[in-house]
Every structure is written in C-alpha cells, then in structure tokens.
Design a protein around this motif. Structure first.
Motif, PDB file in Angstrom:
ATOM      1  N   LEU A  41      29.884  31.599  35.213  1.00 53.12           N
ATOM      2  CA  LEU A  41      31.239  32.100  34.999  1.00 53.12           C
ATOM      3  C   LEU A  41      31.319  33.622  34.856  1.00 53.12           C
ATOM      4  CD1 LEU A  41      33.000  29.432  32.740  1.00 53.12           C
ATOM      5  CD2 LEU A  41      33.460  30.012  35.128  1.00 53.12           C
ATOM      6  N   PRO A  42      30.421  34.273  34.103  1.00 54.19           N
ATOM      7  CA  PRO A  42      30.512  35.753  34.053  1.00 54.19           C
ATOM      8  C   PRO A  42      30.381  36.408  35.412  1.00 54.19           C
ATOM      9  CG  PRO A  42      29.117  34.920  32.293  1.00 54.19           C
ATOM     10  CD  PRO A  42      29.387  33.772  33.187  1.00 54.19           C
ATOM     11  N   ASN A  43      29.455  35.914  36.244  1.00 53.11           N
ATOM     12  CA  ASN A  43      29.301  36.492  37.582  1.00 53.11           C
ATOM     13  C   ASN A  43      30.516  36.204  38.453  1.00 53.11           C
ATOM     14  OD1 ASN A  43      26.436  37.456  37.378  1.00 53.11           O
ATOM     15  ND2 ASN A  43      26.084  35.303  36.968  1.00 53.11           N
ATOM     16  N   LEU A  44      31.028  34.987  38.377  1.00 53.54           N
ATOM     17  CA  LEU A  44      32.221  34.654  39.154  1.00 53.54           C
ATOM     18  C   LEU A  44      33.412  35.486  38.711  1.00 53.54           C
ATOM     19  CD1 LEU A  44      31.891  30.759  39.350  1.00 53.54           C
ATOM     20  CD2 LEU A  44      31.368  32.433  41.127  1.00 53.54           C
ATOM     21  N   ALA A  45      33.514  35.722  37.403  1.00 60.09           N
ATOM     22  CA  ALA A  45      34.616  36.541  36.903  1.00 60.09           C
ATOM     23  C   ALA A  45      34.500  37.985  37.390  1.00 60.09           C
ATOM     24  CB  ALA A  45      34.642  36.488  35.373  1.00 60.09           C
ATOM     25  N   LEU A  46      33.294  38.526  37.369  1.00 57.97           N
ATOM     26  CA  LEU A  46      33.098  39.896  37.858  1.00 57.97           C
ATOM     27  C   LEU A  46      33.410  40.008  39.348  1.00 57.97           C
ATOM     28  CD1 LEU A  46      29.799  40.863  35.982  1.00 57.97           C
ATOM     29  CD2 LEU A  46      32.105  41.708  35.522  1.00 57.97           C
ATOM     30  N   ILE A  47      32.971  39.005  40.128  1.00 57.42           N
ATOM     31  CA  ILE A  47      33.261  39.027  41.564  1.00 57.42           C
ATOM     32  C   ILE A  47      34.757  38.938  41.805  1.00 57.42           C
ATOM     33  CG2 ILE A  47      32.971  37.731  43.707  1.00 57.42           C
ATOM     34  CD1 ILE A  47      30.182  36.970  42.752  1.00 57.42           C
ATOM     35  N   ALA A  48      35.430  38.073  41.035  1.00 58.81           N
ATOM     36  CA  ALA A  48      36.876  37.914  41.222  1.00 58.81           C
ATOM     37  C   ALA A  48      37.636  39.180  40.847  1.00 58.81           C
ATOM     38  CB  ALA A  48      37.371  36.734  40.382  1.00 58.81           C
ATOM     39  N   VAL A  49      37.210  39.841  39.763  1.00 61.54           N
ATOM     40  CA  VAL A  49      37.946  41.016  39.281  1.00 61.54           C
ATOM     41  C   VAL A  49      37.670  42.243  40.140  1.00 61.54           C
ATOM     42  CG1 VAL A  49      38.164  42.611  37.343  1.00 61.54           C
ATOM     43  CG2 VAL A  49      38.098  40.155  36.931  1.00 61.54           C
ATOM     44  N   PHE A  50      36.408  42.431  40.543  1.00 61.33           N
ATOM     45  CA  PHE A  50      36.041  43.668  41.221  1.00 61.33           C
ATOM     46  C   PHE A  50      35.916  43.527  42.738  1.00 61.33           C
ATOM     47  CE2 PHE A  50      34.438  44.255  36.887  1.00 61.33           C
ATOM     48  CZ  PHE A  50      35.040  45.463  36.572  1.00 61.33           C
ATOM     49  N   THR A  51      36.046  42.329  43.295  1.00 59.10           N
ATOM     50  CA  THR A  51      35.955  42.153  44.742  1.00 59.10           C
ATOM     51  C   THR A  51      37.219  41.528  45.312  1.00 59.10           C
ATOM     52  OG1 THR A  51      33.543  41.920  44.620  1.00 59.10           O
ATOM     53  CG2 THR A  51      34.630  41.115  46.618  1.00 59.10           C
ATOM     54  N   TYR A  52      37.530  40.327  44.873  1.00 60.05           N
ATOM     55  CA  TYR A  52      38.652  39.602  45.485  1.00 60.05           C
ATOM     56  C   TYR A  52      40.008  40.147  45.042  1.00 60.05           C
ATOM     57  CZ  TYR A  52      35.113  36.311  47.007  1.00 60.05           C
ATOM     58  OH  TYR A  52      34.010  35.749  47.606  1.00 60.05           O
ATOM     59  N   LEU A  53      40.150  40.525  43.792  1.00 62.64           N
ATOM     60  CA  LEU A  53      41.424  41.091  43.345  1.00 62.64           C
ATOM     61  C   LEU A  53      41.726  42.421  44.029  1.00 62.64           C
ATOM     62  CD1 LEU A  53      43.875  40.829  41.514  1.00 62.64           C
ATOM     63  CD2 LEU A  53      42.559  41.934  39.685  1.00 62.64           C
ATOM     64  N   PRO A  54      40.781  43.371  44.123  1.00 62.03           N
ATOM     65  CA  PRO A  54      41.071  44.585  44.906  1.00 62.03           C
ATOM     66  C   PRO A  54      41.365  44.300  46.373  1.00 62.03           C
ATOM     67  CG  PRO A  54      39.177  44.944  43.475  1.00 62.03           C
ATOM     68  CD  PRO A  54      39.490  43.492  43.413  1.00 62.03           C
ATOM     69  N   LEU A  55      40.703  43.297  46.941  1.00 68.45           N
ATOM     70  CA  LEU A  55      40.972  42.952  48.336  1.00 68.45           C
ATOM     71  C   LEU A  55      42.411  42.471  48.507  1.00 68.45           C
ATOM     72  CD1 LEU A  55      40.102  42.392  51.257  1.00 68.45           C
ATOM     73  CD2 LEU A  55      39.251  40.166  50.478  1.00 68.45           C
ATOM     74  N   ILE A  56      42.856  41.602  47.612  1.00 67.33           N
ATOM     75  CA  ILE A  56      44.238  41.109  47.686  1.00 67.33           C
ATOM     76  C   ILE A  56      45.229  42.243  47.468  1.00 67.33           C
ATOM     77  CG2 ILE A  56      45.906  39.563  46.594  1.00 67.33           C
ATOM     78  CD1 ILE A  56      43.569  37.682  45.974  1.00 67.33           C
ATOM     79  N   ALA A 289      45.858  49.806  55.373  1.00 68.73           N
ATOM     80  CA  ALA A 289      45.891  49.019  56.607  1.00 68.73           C
ATOM     81  C   ALA A 289      44.608  49.213  57.414  1.00 68.73           C
ATOM     82  CB  ALA A 289      47.111  49.413  57.438  1.00 68.73           C
ATOM     83  N   ILE A 290      44.100  50.444  57.489  1.00 69.13           N
ATOM     84  CA  ILE A 290      42.843  50.692  58.191  1.00 69.13           C
ATOM     85  C   ILE A 290      41.696  49.965  57.494  1.00 69.13           C
ATOM     86  CG2 ILE A 290      41.225  52.483  58.917  1.00 69.13           C
ATOM     87  CD1 ILE A 290      43.555  54.409  59.116  1.00 69.13           C
ATOM     88  N   SER A 291      41.716  49.932  56.177  1.00 71.81           N
ATOM     89  CA  SER A 291      40.680  49.222  55.429  1.00 71.81           C
ATOM     90  C   SER A 291      40.719  47.727  55.714  1.00 71.81           C
ATOM     91  CB  SER A 291      40.846  49.483  53.931  1.00 71.81           C
ATOM     92  OG  SER A 291      40.753  50.859  53.636  1.00 71.81           O
ATOM     93  N   VAL A 292      41.910  47.166  55.842  1.00 66.62           N
ATOM     94  CA  VAL A 292      42.028  45.747  56.164  1.00 66.62           C
ATOM     95  C   VAL A 292      41.503  45.470  57.570  1.00 66.62           C
ATOM     96  CG1 VAL A 292      43.657  43.842  56.485  1.00 66.62           C
ATOM     97  CG2 VAL A 292      43.933  45.400  54.564  1.00 66.62           C
ATOM     98  N   VAL A 293      41.765  46.379  58.498  1.00 63.76           N
ATOM     99  CA  VAL A 293      41.216  46.239  59.852  1.00 63.76           C
ATOM    100  C   VAL A 293      39.686  46.241  59.809  1.00 63.76           C
ATOM    101  CG1 VAL A 293      41.027  47.346  62.112  1.00 63.76           C
ATOM    102  CG2 VAL A 293      43.244  47.222  60.964  1.00 63.76           C
ATOM    103  N   LEU A 294      39.109  47.133  59.013  1.00 63.40           N
ATOM    104  CA  LEU A 294      37.653  47.169  58.867  1.00 63.40           C
ATOM    105  C   LEU A 294      37.139  45.873  58.260  1.00 63.40           C
ATOM    106  CD1 LEU A 294      34.913  48.588  58.907  1.00 63.40           C
ATOM    107  CD2 LEU A 294      35.514  49.654  56.722  1.00 63.40           C
ATOM    108  N   PHE A 295      37.829  45.354  57.258  1.00 64.95           N
ATOM    109  CA  PHE A 295      37.412  44.083  56.646  1.00 64.95           C
ATOM    110  C   PHE A 295      37.465  42.953  57.661  1.00 64.95           C
ATOM    111  CE2 PHE A 295      38.945  40.115  54.705  1.00 64.95           C
ATOM    112  CZ  PHE A 295      37.825  39.777  53.965  1.00 64.95           C
TER     113      PHE A 295
END
Length: 316
Positions: A41-56, A289-295
C-alpha cells in the motif's frame, strides 16, 4: 432398505463434488494478506500520488488555454492538440525527436555490444576498463554537459585548439542547428555507452559455455559463433536494452538543457514542452498537450515492442 443406505454415501459425495466448499480464511492466510497490504500500500500510494495523479492533472491542463501562474484559464478542449499538429514546428520537433532517439539508441546498443565483447576477453586490466566505461553513466548530466560544452566550444574549446594546431577552423557546433544536434547525440551516446556495455557483458557471461565449446569443436570460427549463436541467445538482453534505452532517449533533457539552452536544432518533444511552459512562450496548457503527445508515443512504442518485438526473443 440396505440398498438405499449403500447409495447414500455416493449421493453425498456427488453433492460435495457439485458444490465444493470454499477455502477457509485461515489465520495464516489473513496474516499474509495484511503483510502484503502493509508492504504494497505505501508504494501504491506513492505511485498514485506522484505518477498517476500528475498524469491525470496534466491531461486536464492540456485542455486549457492557461498561462503559467495565472488564476484564470479558458477551456479549449482539443484546441492545443490541433494547434500543435497544424503548426509548422510540429514536423520539425517530431523529426528531431525521431532522429535523436534512433541514432542514440542504435549507437549506444551497437557500440555497447562491441565494448562488451572487448571487456569479455580474459586479459589484464579488464576490471579497471569496466569501471572506466561505466563511470560516465553514473555522472551528473549537468556536469557531463558542461565539460563537453567546453570541449566543443568553437572559440576556446579543446577541440578548437586541436584543430587550430593543424591549421583548421573549428565548426560552429553550438550555433549551427544541424551540428548542435550531432554534438548532443555524440555526448549522449558517450554517456550511456557504459550502461549498454555492462548489461551486454552480463548477458555474454551468462551464455552456456558448453554450447560455445561444442560449436568451436565443430569448426565454427569466432565470427560465426557470434553471429549464429551469441546474438540469438542475447536476444532477451537486446530486447531489454531496446525498451529501456528508447524510453530514456525520448525523455532526455539535462544534456540538451545544458548544451543548447535555446533548443537550437535540438528541440525534442520533452524539451519543446519545457520551452513552451518555462521559456519565453509561457503557455502551460500548450506545453501540457505536448507532454501528453509524448506520453502517448511512449505508451504506443512500449506496447508495440511487447506485442511484436518480443516474439523474436529466444528465452533459454
């Protein structure tokens, strides 16, 4: 009566087979489950907060006409994407990104394999040579960029001094857009060459020696053994390096930022996004928008590699 009693166990067995009992939630299973949660859970929380939330959030920002630091923004939908793909700079940025990625990935892997073959030989000094080859990879990209910028400087750089010694003028590495891209590519390959060499060296040392010795006894020379046996057996290593180096090249930033701050001929997608948000343009929504294209490009390349390229991999 006796026949009915004899048939009763069979009926009960059929009923148990038709309706199997669910496994019990034992104390050990419950304890293992909570240990898993405590570790994951700590790792999943860190991934969600610092990876998926900024992506969204970045995807949302890409639909806005927003100036960095402004309190207000205008929703434009897909307007930023339409502006990027219809702008005259889009083809240039995408072309620069493709050239930089293909040359750096191919150069790093090919030269890394050749260096790994040299380091795999049993001669004196290979331990020091391995450390020296891998050292640039762990160095700071900022420091590497500054040192090589001094080497390539057309006025007082080391390369210009050497060329003046033989009566030649130094090329304008920094001011010429085409030469600046070549300069950054050379430095990037030099820095990441050690990573590919060490990974390939580990793959070479894990090859089955009995197979190589059998091929040698059958009369196969070194080149044929390498071409027909070593390369196919190294396909998992090559596949791993292809994915990691391609993702790294598409996200290369520090060397480009230090050696060509204005992006003169070296504006890849990630650096163009930086210039649009933090440079003179100050267009945060367009940069998102350019960052989303790169992703999207990173995601498509990774899926295609896992879907098609992995079929050519021979796992032993």
């Amino acid at each position: 009566m006796t026949r009915q009693l004899a048939d009763r166990p069979t009926a009960v067995a059929h009923a148990r087979t038709a309706h199997p009992q669910r496994p019990r939630w034992s104390g050990r299973t419950r304890r293992d489950f909570f240990v898993f949660l405590a570790l994951a859970l700590p790792n999943l929380a860190l991934i969600a907060v610092f990876t998926y939330l900024p992506l969204i959030n970045n995807i949302y920002y890409s639909t806005l006409d927003w100036t960095l630091g402004s309190d207000s923004a205008t929703v434009v939908g897909l307007g930023n994407y339409a502006t990027f793909f219809t702008s005259p700079d889009a083809a240039k940025v995408l072309g620069t990104t493709a050239v930089f990625t293909v040359v750096t990935v191919g150069g790093s892997m090919v030269l890394g394999l050749l260096v790994a073959l040299a380091l795999n030989s049993k001669v004196r000094g290979t331990t020091f040579a391995r450390s020296a080859v891998f050292a640039p990879y762990v160095l700071s990209g900022v420091g590497v960029g500054l040192v090589w910028l001094f080497i390539f400087d057309p006025g007082y750089g080391v390369l210009a001094w050497l060329l003046r010694g033989i009566g030649q003028a130094s090329p304008q590495w920094i001011n010429d857009p085409q030469l600046s891209l070549v300069m950054v590519i050379v430095v990037y390959i030099w820095k990441n060459l050690g990573y590919c060499a060490v990974v390939y060296l580990a793959g070479l040392q894990s090859l089955p020696q009995d197979v190589m010795e059998a091929a040698s006894l059958d009369g196969a020379n070194g080149f044929r053994r390498f071409l027909n046996m070593s390369l196919p057996l190294l396909s998992p290593t090559t596949f791993f390096l292809l994915i990691t180096t391609m993702l790294s090249s598409l996200q290369a930033f520090d060397l480009i930022r230090i050696m060509t701050p204005l992006g003169n001929g070296t504006s890849t997608l990630i650096y163009e996004a930086y210039l649009q948000a933090f440079g003179a343009f100050n267009r945060a929504g367009y940069s998102a928008a350019i960052s989303v294209v790169l992703f999207a490009i990173l995601l498509i390349i990774t899926v295609l590699q896992l879907r098609f390229v992995e079929r050519k991999v021979h796992y032993s």
